[in-house]
Motif scaffolding. Sequence first.
Motif, short mmCIF file in Angstrom:
data_model
loop_
_atom_site.label_atom_id
_atom_site.label_comp_id
_atom_site.label_asym_id
_atom_site.label_seq_id
_atom_site.Cartn_x
_atom_site.Cartn_y
_atom_site.Cartn_z
N THR A 226 0.82 -1.22 0.06
CA THR A 226 0.14 0.00 -0.09
C THR A 226 0.95 1.29 0.09
O THR A 226 0.49 2.27 -0.66
CB THR A 226 -0.91 0.06 1.17
OG1 THR A 226 -1.79 -1.27 1.09
CG2 THR A 226 -1.74 1.23 1.19
N ARG A 227 1.98 1.22 0.80
CA ARG A 227 2.95 2.42 0.66
C ARG A 227 3.33 2.61 -0.43
O ARG A 227 3.57 3.91 -0.85
CB ARG A 227 3.89 2.07 2.01
CG ARG A 227 3.31 2.19 3.26
CD ARG A 227 4.79 2.26 4.20
NE ARG A 227 5.35 3.58 4.24
CZ ARG A 227 6.22 3.92 5.28
NH1 ARG A 227 6.64 2.86 6.02
NH2 ARG A 227 7.03 4.97 5.19
N PHE A 228 3.88 1.82 -1.33
CA PHE A 228 4.23 2.05 -2.62
C PHE A 228 3.41 2.55 -3.50
O PHE A 228 3.55 3.23 -4.45
CB PHE A 228 5.01 0.59 -3.18
CG PHE A 228 5.65 0.71 -4.45
CD1 PHE A 228 6.70 1.48 -4.54
CD2 PHE A 228 5.37 0.24 -5.57
CE1 PHE A 228 7.43 1.79 -5.69
CE2 PHE A 228 5.72 0.60 -6.77
CZ PHE A 228 7.12 0.94 -7.02
N VAL A 229 2.04 2.07 -3.56
CA VAL A 229 0.91 2.44 -4.33
C VAL A 229 0.84 4.14 -3.92
O VAL A 229 0.64 4.93 -4.99
CB VAL A 229 -0.31 1.73 -4.34
CG1 VAL A 229 -1.30 2.47 -5.09
CG2 VAL A 229 0.12 0.43 -4.94
N GLN A 230 0.80 4.26 -2.71
CA GLN A 230 0.41 5.67 -2.47
C GLN A 230 1.81 6.54 -2.73
O GLN A 230 1.70 7.69 -3.20
CB GLN A 230 0.51 5.81 -0.77
CG GLN A 230 -0.91 5.20 -0.45
CD GLN A 230 -1.07 4.78 1.07
OE1 GLN A 230 0.18 5.08 1.89
NE2 GLN A 230 -2.19 4.82 1.70
N PHE A 231 2.97 5.92 -2.86
CA PHE A 231 4.19 6.64 -3.09
C PHE A 231 3.97 7.30 -4.65
O PHE A 231 4.81 8.22 -4.76
CB PHE A 231 5.39 5.75 -2.94
CG PHE A 231 6.61 6.23 -3.58
CD1 PHE A 231 7.50 7.24 -3.03
CD2 PHE A 231 7.13 5.57 -4.90
CE1 PHE A 231 8.52 7.57 -3.79
CE2 PHE A 231 8.21 5.98 -5.47
CZ PHE A 231 8.96 6.84 -4.95
N LEU A 232 3.56 6.56 -5.63
CA LEU A 232 3.45 6.82 -7.00
C LEU A 232 2.79 8.24 -7.11
O LEU A 232 2.82 8.70 -8.21
CB LEU A 232 2.87 5.62 -7.78
CG LEU A 232 3.56 4.32 -7.73
CD1 LEU A 232 2.77 3.28 -8.26
CD2 LEU A 232 4.84 4.69 -8.49
N SER A 233 2.04 8.55 -6.25
CA SER A 233 1.26 9.85 -6.23
C SER A 233 1.95 10.93 -5.57
O SER A 233 1.52 12.18 -5.62
CB SER A 233 0.09 9.67 -5.78
OG SER A 233 -0.84 8.81 -6.41
N THR A 234 3.14 10.87 -5.02
CA THR A 234 4.19 11.77 -4.43
C THR A 234 4.69 12.63 -5.48
O THR A 234 4.94 12.11 -6.75
CB THR A 234 5.05 11.10 -3.45
OG1 THR A 234 5.93 10.49 -3.87
CG2 THR A 234 4.24 10.24 -2.34
N PRO A 235 5.17 13.77 -5.19
CA PRO A 235 5.68 14.73 -6.16
C PRO A 235 6.87 14.08 -6.70
O PRO A 235 7.44 14.18 -7.77
CB PRO A 235 6.08 16.09 -5.08
CG PRO A 235 4.99 15.87 -4.50
CD PRO A 235 4.50 14.63 -3.80
N GLY A 236 7.82 13.57 -5.69
CA GLY A 236 9.01 12.60 -6.03
C GLY A 236 8.88 11.68 -7.12
O GLY A 236 9.56 11.81 -8.21
N ALA A 237 7.84 11.00 -7.10
CA ALA A 237 7.66 9.85 -7.75
C ALA A 237 6.97 10.30 -9.28
O ALA A 237 7.66 10.01 -10.35
CB ALA A 237 6.62 8.86 -7.25
N ARG A 238 6.21 11.38 -9.08
CA ARG A 238 5.50 11.97 -10.33
C ARG A 238 6.64 12.81 -11.23
O ARG A 238 6.56 12.56 -12.39
CB ARG A 238 4.37 12.81 -9.91
CG ARG A 238 3.26 12.26 -9.54
CD ARG A 238 2.18 13.38 -8.77
NE ARG A 238 1.61 14.15 -9.68
CZ ARG A 238 0.33 13.80 -10.39
NH1 ARG A 238 -0.12 12.73 -9.87
NH2 ARG A 238 0.10 14.54 -11.16
#
Length: 257
Positions: A226-238
Amino acid sequence: MKRLLLLLTLLLTLPARAETLLVAAASDLSYCIDELGAAFSKAVPQAQLKVSTGASGNFFAQIRHGAPFEVFLSADMDYPAQLARDGAAVAATLTPYAVGRIVLWTLDARFDVQQGMRVFDDARLTRVALANPAVAPYGRAAKAALEAAGKWPALQPKLVIGENIAQAVQFVQTGNAQIGIVSLASVVSPRLKGLGSYYLLPEAGMAPIVQGAVVTAQGRNNPLATRFVQFLSTPGARAILQRHGFGMPPTPAAPRG
């Protein structure tokens, strides 16, 4: 007592045990998934990603049959949504994380892809690469674009079909295809940037390639999923995804009231 305190001190200073997350990722992510994984591991030091890349449709079938992947990064929204409907993924975690684009790409100077779809009328063209429309969303998008332009029937004998978008790219690289209909993310990647020429197909009249992530049933009990899926929406991942040629899905509107 002193020995007990010393033991406790040693235990507290030991590095956190690495926790593994098994990720199935669409082939169009091949050039940026390592960077995404490194950024996630920096944010969550105990995380260790083990990533397999391939055709989204193949991963879809494997996950339905119990493959141990805990996160699925598809090149479309349909496959992860279907897994959620079937109970093979956690519906609440289904998240759009990127928007893909397709391009005409060639290393053969005889073909001017800036002509757009007219380049397929060139009599010298004998081999055109694309990903398998049956299992690869980018292949479906390529087929839809060719059908919309009225080029699909005439190109049938010339098609070189890759299992996924990475293999379609490889066909162009090796000269087994003169032109490929591939992902923008592939041709602007550090490994391929500047090689040959490409033409970005217009978005008008084409359904956007919205890509979705989901936690699978296998990952339900792994908090890292779940943390990784949420991470994909962070500014850094985007930022990483945008740097590799992906567009971003619209940000959901904030609820009123």
